[in-house]
Design a protein around this motif. Structure first.
Motif, PDB file in Angstrom:
ATOM      1  N   ARG A 194       0.833  -1.207   0.000  1.00  0.00           N
ATOM      2  CA  ARG A 194       0.000   0.000   0.000  1.00  0.00           C
ATOM      3  C   ARG A 194       0.865   1.253   0.000  1.00  0.00           C
ATOM      4  O   ARG A 194       0.556   2.241  -0.660  1.00  0.00           O
ATOM      5  CB  ARG A 194      -0.879  -0.025   1.248  1.00  0.00           C
ATOM      6  N   GLN A 195       1.967   1.182   0.739  1.00  0.00           N
ATOM      7  CA  GLN A 195       2.859   2.345   0.775  1.00  0.00           C
ATOM      8  C   GLN A 195       3.457   2.637  -0.591  1.00  0.00           C
ATOM      9  O   GLN A 195       3.625   3.778  -0.972  1.00  0.00           O
ATOM     10  CB  GLN A 195       3.993   2.101   1.776  1.00  0.00           C
ATOM     11  N   VAL A 196       3.755   1.595  -1.341  1.00  0.00           N
ATOM     12  CA  VAL A 196       4.356   1.815  -2.661  1.00  0.00           C
ATOM     13  C   VAL A 196       3.305   2.281  -3.665  1.00  0.00           C
ATOM     14  O   VAL A 196       3.543   3.193  -4.454  1.00  0.00           O
ATOM     15  CB  VAL A 196       5.031   0.524  -3.185  1.00  0.00           C
ATOM     16  N   LEU A 197       2.128   1.681  -3.629  1.00  0.00           N
ATOM     17  CA  LEU A 197       1.148   1.930  -4.694  1.00  0.00           C
ATOM     18  C   LEU A 197       0.199   3.086  -4.404  1.00  0.00           C
ATOM     19  O   LEU A 197      -0.440   3.593  -5.325  1.00  0.00           O
ATOM     20  CB  LEU A 197       0.318   0.669  -4.956  1.00  0.00           C
ATOM     21  N   GLY A 198       0.085   3.504  -3.167  1.00  0.00           N
ATOM     22  CA  GLY A 198      -0.909   4.534  -2.841  1.00  0.00           C
ATOM     23  C   GLY A 198      -2.306   3.950  -2.915  1.00  0.00           C
ATOM     24  O   GLY A 198      -2.488   2.742  -3.117  1.00  0.00           O
ATOM     25  N   ASP A 199      -3.307   4.813  -2.776  1.00  0.00           N
ATOM     26  CA  ASP A 199      -4.680   4.310  -2.705  1.00  0.00           C
ATOM     27  C   ASP A 199      -5.519   4.625  -3.936  1.00  0.00           C
ATOM     28  O   ASP A 199      -6.661   4.187  -4.047  1.00  0.00           O
ATOM     29  CB  ASP A 199      -5.383   4.869  -1.457  1.00  0.00           C
ATOM     30  N   ALA A 200      -4.952   5.398  -4.887  1.00  0.00           N
ATOM     31  CA  ALA A 200      -5.786   5.822  -6.015  1.00  0.00           C
ATOM     32  C   ALA A 200      -5.869   4.730  -7.072  1.00  0.00           C
ATOM     33  O   ALA A 200      -4.845   4.228  -7.529  1.00  0.00           O
ATOM     34  CB  ALA A 200      -5.202   7.087  -6.625  1.00  0.00           C
ATOM     35  N   PRO A 201      -7.094   4.331  -7.436  1.00  0.00           N
ATOM     36  CA  PRO A 201      -7.218   3.354  -8.523  1.00  0.00           C
ATOM     37  C   PRO A 201      -6.820   3.990  -9.853  1.00  0.00           C
ATOM     38  O   PRO A 201      -6.877   5.209  -9.993  1.00  0.00           O
ATOM     39  CB  PRO A 201      -8.700   2.983  -8.520  1.00  0.00           C
ATOM     40  N   ARG A 202      -6.417   3.172 -10.820  1.00  0.00           N
ATOM     41  CA  ARG A 202      -6.038   3.700 -12.138  1.00  0.00           C
ATOM     42  C   ARG A 202      -6.938   3.102 -13.212  1.00  0.00           C
ATOM     43  O   ARG A 202      -7.467   2.009 -13.030  1.00  0.00           O
ATOM     44  CB  ARG A 202      -4.579   3.340 -12.439  1.00  0.00           C
ATOM     45  N   PRO A 203      -7.092   3.846 -14.331  1.00  0.00           N
ATOM     46  CA  PRO A 203      -7.948   3.318 -15.402  1.00  0.00           C
ATOM     47  C   PRO A 203      -7.332   2.059 -16.016  1.00  0.00           C
ATOM     48  O   PRO A 203      -6.125   1.856 -15.961  1.00  0.00           O
ATOM     49  CB  PRO A 203      -7.981   4.453 -16.418  1.00  0.00           C
ATOM     50  N   LEU A 204      -8.200   1.237 -16.580  1.00  0.00           N
ATOM     51  CA  LEU A 204      -7.767  -0.052 -17.111  1.00  0.00           C
ATOM     52  C   LEU A 204      -8.199  -0.160 -18.566  1.00  0.00           C
ATOM     53  O   LEU A 204      -9.305   0.241 -18.920  1.00  0.00           O
ATOM     54  CB  LEU A 204      -8.431  -1.143 -16.265  1.00  0.00           C
ATOM     55  N   GLY A 205      -7.319  -0.690 -19.411  1.00  0.00           N
ATOM     56  CA  GLY A 205      -7.691  -0.921 -20.803  1.00  0.00           C
ATOM     57  C   GLY A 205      -8.714  -2.035 -20.900  1.00  0.00           C
ATOM     58  O   GLY A 205      -8.788  -2.888 -20.027  1.00  0.00           O
ATOM     59  N   ARG A 206      -9.507  -2.012 -21.954  1.00  0.00           N
ATOM     60  CA  ARG A 206     -10.511  -3.053 -22.127  1.00  0.00           C
ATOM     61  C   ARG A 206     -10.076  -3.965 -23.262  1.00  0.00           C
ATOM     62  O   ARG A 206      -9.937  -3.523 -24.407  1.00  0.00           O
ATOM     63  CB  ARG A 206     -11.877  -2.414 -22.419  1.00  0.00           C
ATOM     64  N   LYS A 207      -9.850  -5.242 -22.935  1.00  0.00           N
ATOM     65  CA  LYS A 207      -9.427  -6.192 -23.963  1.00  0.00           C
ATOM     66  C   LYS A 207     -10.571  -6.423 -24.931  1.00  0.00           C
ATOM     67  O   LYS A 207     -11.719  -6.563 -24.510  1.00  0.00           O
ATOM     68  CB  LYS A 207      -9.084  -7.537 -23.323  1.00  0.00           C
ATOM     69  N   HIS A 208     -10.259  -6.497 -26.214  1.00  0.00           N
ATOM     70  CA  HIS A 208     -11.285  -6.879 -27.182  1.00  0.00           C
ATOM     71  C   HIS A 208     -11.492  -8.386 -27.090  1.00  0.00           C
ATOM     72  O   HIS A 208     -10.552  -9.121 -26.794  1.00  0.00           O
ATOM     73  CB  HIS A 208     -10.868  -6.486 -28.595  1.00  0.00           C
ATOM     74  N   PRO A 209     -12.719  -8.832 -27.344  1.00  0.00           N
ATOM     75  CA  PRO A 209     -12.944 -10.286 -27.266  1.00  0.00           C
ATOM     76  C   PRO A 209     -12.043 -11.003 -28.279  1.00  0.00           C
ATOM     77  O   PRO A 209     -11.820 -10.488 -29.384  1.00  0.00           O
ATOM     78  CB  PRO A 209     -14.416 -10.451 -27.647  1.00  0.00           C
ATOM     79  N   LEU A 210     -11.531 -12.150 -27.889  1.00  0.00           N
ATOM     80  CA  LEU A 210     -10.679 -12.917 -28.802  1.00  0.00           C
ATOM     81  C   LEU A 210     -11.570 -13.601 -29.829  1.00  0.00           C
ATOM     82  O   LEU A 210     -12.731 -13.910 -29.559  1.00  0.00           O
ATOM     83  CB  LEU A 210      -9.869 -13.932 -28.001  1.00  0.00           C
ATOM     84  N   PRO A 211     -11.029 -13.813 -31.037  1.00  0.00           N
ATOM     85  CA  PRO A 211     -11.865 -14.401 -32.098  1.00  0.00           C
ATOM     86  C   PRO A 211     -12.424 -15.756 -31.679  1.00  0.00           C
ATOM     87  O   PRO A 211     -11.713 -16.560 -31.083  1.00  0.00           O
ATOM     88  CB  PRO A 211     -10.896 -14.588 -33.269  1.00  0.00           C
ATOM     89  N   GLU A 212     -13.684 -15.976 -31.974  1.00  0.00           N
ATOM     90  CA  GLU A 212     -14.276 -17.280 -31.666  1.00  0.00           C
ATOM     91  C   GLU A 212     -13.934 -18.239 -32.786  1.00  0.00           C
ATOM     92  O   GLU A 212     -14.109 -17.930 -33.951  1.00  0.00           O
ATOM     93  CB  GLU A 212     -15.786 -17.141 -31.519  1.00  0.00           C
ATOM     94  N   GLU A 213     -13.446 -19.390 -32.402  1.00  0.00           N
ATOM     95  CA  GLU A 213     -12.973 -20.343 -33.400  1.00  0.00           C
ATOM     96  C   GLU A 213     -14.028 -21.405 -33.670  1.00  0.00           C
ATOM     97  O   GLU A 213     -14.742 -21.845 -32.757  1.00  0.00           O
ATOM     98  CB  GLU A 213     -11.721 -21.041 -32.862  1.00  0.00           C
ATOM     99  N   GLU A 214     -14.079 -21.851 -34.909  1.00  0.00           N
ATOM    100  CA  GLU A 214     -14.876 -23.037 -35.207  1.00  0.00           C
ATOM    101  C   GLU A 214     -14.175 -24.241 -34.590  1.00  0.00           C
ATOM    102  O   GLU A 214     -12.956 -24.251 -34.474  1.00  0.00           O
ATOM    103  CB  GLU A 214     -14.908 -23.277 -36.723  1.00  0.00           C
ATOM    104  N   MET A 215     -14.935 -25.268 -34.243  1.00  0.00           N
ATOM    105  CA  MET A 215     -14.320 -26.431 -33.612  1.00  0.00           C
ATOM    106  C   MET A 215     -13.765 -27.413 -34.645  1.00  0.00           C
ATOM    107  O   MET A 215     -14.036 -28.611 -34.606  1.00  0.00           O
ATOM    108  CB  MET A 215     -15.319 -27.120 -32.673  1.00  0.00           C
ATOM    109  N   THR A 216     -12.992 -26.862 -35.575  1.00  0.00           N
ATOM    110  CA  THR A 216     -12.266 -27.700 -36.531  1.00  0.00           C
ATOM    111  C   THR A 216     -10.873 -27.108 -36.673  1.00  0.00           C
ATOM    112  O   THR A 216     -10.656 -25.964 -36.289  1.00  0.00           O
ATOM    113  CB  THR A 216     -12.934 -27.677 -37.919  1.00  0.00           C
ATOM    114  N   CYS A 217      -9.929 -27.893 -37.207  1.00  0.00           N
ATOM    115  CA  CYS A 217      -8.564 -27.385 -37.371  1.00  0.00           C
ATOM    116  C   CYS A 217      -8.328 -27.035 -38.834  1.00  0.00           C
ATOM    117  O   CYS A 217      -8.634 -27.843 -39.712  1.00  0.00           O
ATOM    118  CB  CYS A 217      -7.548 -28.430 -36.935  1.00  0.00           C
ATOM    119  N   PRO A 218      -7.778 -25.867 -39.127  1.00  0.00           N
ATOM    120  CA  PRO A 218      -7.536 -25.502 -40.526  1.00  0.00           C
ATOM    121  C   PRO A 218      -6.547 -26.432 -41.224  1.00  0.00           C
ATOM    122  O   PRO A 218      -6.651 -26.679 -42.407  1.00  0.00           O
ATOM    123  CB  PRO A 218      -6.977 -24.083 -40.445  1.00  0.00           C
ATOM    124  N   THR A 219      -5.568 -26.967 -40.474  1.00  0.00           N
ATOM    125  CA  THR A 219      -4.594 -27.885 -41.074  1.00  0.00           C
ATOM    126  C   THR A 219      -4.535 -29.146 -40.222  1.00  0.00           C
ATOM    127  O   THR A 219      -4.313 -29.063 -39.020  1.00  0.00           O
ATOM    128  CB  THR A 219      -3.182 -27.243 -41.102  1.00  0.00           C
TER     129      THR A 219
END
Lengths: 436, 420
Positions: free
Chosen positions: A217-242
């Motif tokens: 706590r002493q190092v980080l202080g108490d102020a929260p910081r903004p967070l990036g928002r991850k984009h959803p990862l591509p949804e894959e079909e349940m087959t293998c391309p190769t």
């Protein structure tokens, strides 16, 4: 702090979320000298698209790993490793597909080490010159992986199994992609993901839990910081391309890695349950106690290098097995057939119970390893599950779940095979095979 | 740190009771002088034993037995300690307190160990040919797999060149040709000879009292006493140095340099030599890492190792093919700086702390205690971790310089890519 006891495991965990948003856990281990601390970030090589402060960002492959290397730089030419060493501690870090972790172990000076870890992970300091110099080092690391059959075979398998999911590109990136990484790219990722709320701090060792809270706590202080928002990862079909990929390298024996694509698991207890059911499925299908393992071993199709299990990363999951073999396609066929047999005939109940008991015992044994415990607590924290509840999950898993997993997963269209053949066989080896 | 209980003449049980762990370990090794004729057999036997016993005749039955013991693990072992080869089995198992009421894991594990040693599957006075055959194949694959990790491969080549006259030049698992030539009956005879006549070392770390462990073993292992004597450990057996370069299809070159020093674990300067090794090439704060890698970007990986039983120091670096000369120069240059005393107080303190920290951690795991105790018992350096810490703490800069001055380059090995 909240204190939770787990009598079945003889464990206690102290937990707290700091005002700045950092969640932390302390597992006291009285009477041990070693203290291990992980500071894990919910950010790995597959997280390449995100929105930060309203702006959409796309970063080159290998950025998370590059960032991990460069985070050890500090202003005023401070040398973080040397400072840890002066405290008698070891510091290191790793980047996986979906997590970056910085950790130290020490036997003394724990508080100072803890402060130093927190300080350097949350202090971005990227000069153009040092980012440039790192490129040579990472280029060498990529070169080393290109010479390592284990890396090559796995990276090629991921490329075969996935169409779009970024797991198809190695964690380190490529020699080309790392050329695009600049101090600005690293800064952006640090701002987006190295915020306390996106991290998890875990300590295992003979320490006072309150002390951990106070120091951090002493190092980080108490102020929260903004967070990036991850984009959803591509949804894959349940087959293998190769379905098959192979190459030749200077190795002694042909070697293979075989994967079956699984639906991604999401978060929470349901996800862990699938994972543990999948582990049991892997054991029943090709584990050392399985009928198939014995048959393949006795037929000489596999040897003691054979093994595998279930693996998952953000947005993807798979059942894998690998080893040395002269005839990997035959192993693939045998696995497909055996899965069908198991699904049709079921698993004898006594065998199923024994497998569960064994899996449970192995997990309890693994708790003696500080590293394994710390790693699991971090990984499962990001998966939103309290890892120490695993005994109850095992108890509840039913045979039908395991068979259902096999029926869905071990099918030809979900399978990909990666093989490396030796470039040449030296004559003495051939003679020796004849002598056998 | 271990309590030694002589079970029989030539058979030692070494126990360490510790109730902090969730698992315990039990190992049994037969010990012999490393010899080209028997290395491969000693390395092969443990794997054959783990293939099947009369009551549990195949891998599946063996695994089921281990699964019943709450996922206990049994590993084949072949270790090198100085001139000795120690081979046998290592079992790790969940502590009894986590088992269901009435289940006794340690007892079951001891039973299983006895069964592996005393009831192997045999046919016509030999091990089962089928099992010997496939374990030979496994062992050969394991030996040849060194080639897959070019760093390990290059270091193995260097040690063979450097130790042409020393037992250290014999590969720990034997040569593939030696493995291929082993017959099931010869192997079985050799096993009986080892089990009945070689010195046996049994280690236990876990929650049981040593007396209880001794009773369990006495009751279940049918062993006899033996008049076994091992030849004393010896120092490095020298030979002329050589510089060898070989090519292979690789992306990255591996440079290995072998140095010798008269300082071994029996020398007064041993602690100073350990400190030198760490500050020169042991980890991220070493001279080699900070200069050859970080400052000059000459390599990705670089580090040194000290083989204390023989007085051998090796350096291994992953480099670009065209960087051999500057890398070699810089590796030697950093050693020269040590000899000249160009060592900061920070470097010295860091190296000392790193060693002390790892010694303190020895007692943090059952496995590391077994390993420490095992090496101590066989190498003859019986200092406890606490004693070793005191010795490291007392090391002065002058002693480190003195140690560095004894280190001389002997041989080098460079693995590079095929010419385009």
């Amino acid at each position: 702090m909240t204190e939770t006891t787990y009598p079945q495991l003889d464990e206690t965990v102290f937990r707290e979320t700091l005002p700045c948003g950092l969640p932390l856990a302390v597992v006291p281990r009285q009477g041990f000298s070693k203290k291990l601390c992980y500071l894990a970030v919910d950010f790995g090589s597959v997280h390449r698209d995100f929105t930060l402060e309203g702006k959409s960002c796309h970063v080159p492959a290998g950025t998370a790993h590059y960032l991990e290397h460069k985070l050890f730089d500090m202003p005023d030419d401070r040398d973080v490793s040397a400072e840890f060493a002066a405290l008698g501690a070891n510091v290191n870090a790793f980047t996986s597909y979906d997590m970056t972790a910085y950790y130290f172990s020490c036997t003394e000076n724990f508080s100072q080490c803890l402060r130093l870890l927190t300080e350097f992970v949350f202090t971005p300091w990227f000069t153009r010159e040092s980012v440039e110099k790192e490129r040579g080092i990472i280029d060498q690391e990529i070169g080393m992986n290109l010479d390592s059959p284990d890396s090559v075979i796995f990276d090629r398998l991921m490329e075969s199994m996935f169409r779009e999911h970024p797991i198809r590109i190695p964690i380190l990136g490529t020699r080309e992609s790392i050329r695009e990484i600049t101090p600005e790219v690293l800064e952006t990722c640090h701002r987006a993901f190295y915020t306390p709320a996106n991290c998890f701090l875990c300590v295992v060792g003979d320490v006072k839990p309150e002390e951990v809270v106070t120091e951090v706590r002493q190092v980080l202080g108490d102020a929260p910081r903004p967070l990036g928002r991850k984009h959803p990862l591509p949804e894959e079909e349940m087959t293998c391309p190769t379905a098959r990929t192979h190459c030749a390298m200077d190795i002694a024996m042909p070697t293979f890695c075989l994967g079956f694509k699984c639906a991604p698991v999401g978060l929470g207890e349901a996800a862990i349950r699938q994972e543990m059911a999948a582990d049991l499925a892997a054991e029943a299908l090709f584990g050392e106690s399985s009928e198939l393992y014995l048959r393949l071993y006795q037929d000489g199709l596999i040897d003691s290098s054979f093994g595998g299990g279930y693996d998952c990363a953000d947005g993807c999951a798979m059942l894998l097995c690998s080893g040395d073999s002269e005839d990997a396609p035959a192993i693939r066929q045998a696995l497909l057939r055996q899965a069908q047999t198991l699904v049709e005939q079921g698993i004898p109940e006594d065998y199923f119970l024994r497998m569960k008991r064994s899996a449970l015992g192995r997990r309890i044994k693994a708790l003696d390893s500080f590293d394994s415990t710390c790693f699991r607590l971090c990984a499962y924290h990001f998966a939103k599950f309290d890892y120490f509840l695993f005994p109850a999950v095992y108890r509840d898993i039913r045979q039908e779940e395991v068979l259902d997993f096999l029926a869905r997963t071990v099918t030809p269209e979900r399978c990909a095979l990666s093989v490396i053949e030796p470039i040449s066989q030296d004559p003495p080896i051939e003679n020796m095979e004849a002598a056998l | 740190m271990f309590e030694t209980i002589p079970l029989l003449p030539g058979v030692n049980l070494r126990c360490r009771r510790d109730t902090r762990f969730k698992h315990g370990c039990l190992s049994l090794h037969w010990v012999a002088a490393m010899h080209a004729d028997t290395t491969a057999m000693n390395a092969l036997i443990p794997s054959v034993l783990l293939r099947g016993t009369v009551p549990h005749p195949d891998l599946r039955a063996i695994t089921a037995r281990l699964d019943d013991l709450y996922g206990a693990a049994a590993s084949p072992m072949s270790r090198r300690v100085g001139d000795y080869q120690a081979s046998g089995l290592y079992l790790s198992f969940m502590d009894d307190r986590f088992a269901l009421p009435g289940d006794r894991v340690l007892e079951g594990t001891v039973d299983f160990l006895a069964e592996l040693l005393q009831s192997p599957l045999t046919e016509e006075a030999g091990f089962l040919p089928e099992y010997v055959q496939s374990e030979k194949k496994n062992l050969i694959s394991t030996i040849q797999a060194d080639r897959n990790d070019k760093r390990v491969y290059a270091m193995g080549r260097l040690l063979k060149i450097l130790c042409r006259e020393d037992s250290f030049g014999l590969p720990r698992l034997g040569e593939p040709e030696q493995v291929a030539a082993i017959a099931p009956d010869t192997l079985y005879r050799h096993f009986q000879q080892m089990l009945n006549a070689a010195p046996l070392e049994i280690f236990y770390v876990g929650s049981f009292e040593s007396a209880a462990v001794a009773d369990l073993l006495r009751g279940r292992l049918c062993l006899r006493g033996r008049e076994a004597k091992l030849p004393p450990q010896t120092g490095f057996h020298g030979c002329p140095g050589e510089d060898v370069t070989e090519t292979m299809e690789v992306t990255q070159g591996k440079l290995c340099m072998g140095f010798v020093t008269p300082i071994t674990l029996k020398s007064e300067l041993y602690p100073a030599m350990q400190v030198l090794n760490v500050l020169y090439g042991g980890g991220m704060t070493s001279k080699l890492f900070r200069n050859v890698r970080e400052k000059l970007s000459l390599c990705y990986s670089v580090g040194s190792s000290y083989y204390s039983s023989k007085g051998i120091l090796t350096v291994s670096a992953g480099i670009d093919f065209d960087k051999e000369t500057p890398a070699r120069r810089e590796i030697l240059g950093q050693l020269q700086l040590c000899r000249e005393g160009a060592i900061t107080q920070e470097e010295l303190a860091s190296a000392r702390e790193a060693l002390i920290s790892s010694l303190r951690s020895v007692t943090d795991s059952a496995g590391s205690m077994e390993s420490y105790g095992f090496i101590a018992a066989l190498s003859g350096n019986t200092a406890s971790p606490e004693e070793a810490i005191r010795a490291i703490r007392a090391v002065t800069l002058e002693q480190v310089v003195e140690a560095a001055k004894t280190v001389t380059l002997h041989s080098t090995y460079f693995l590079k890519g095929e010419p385009a």
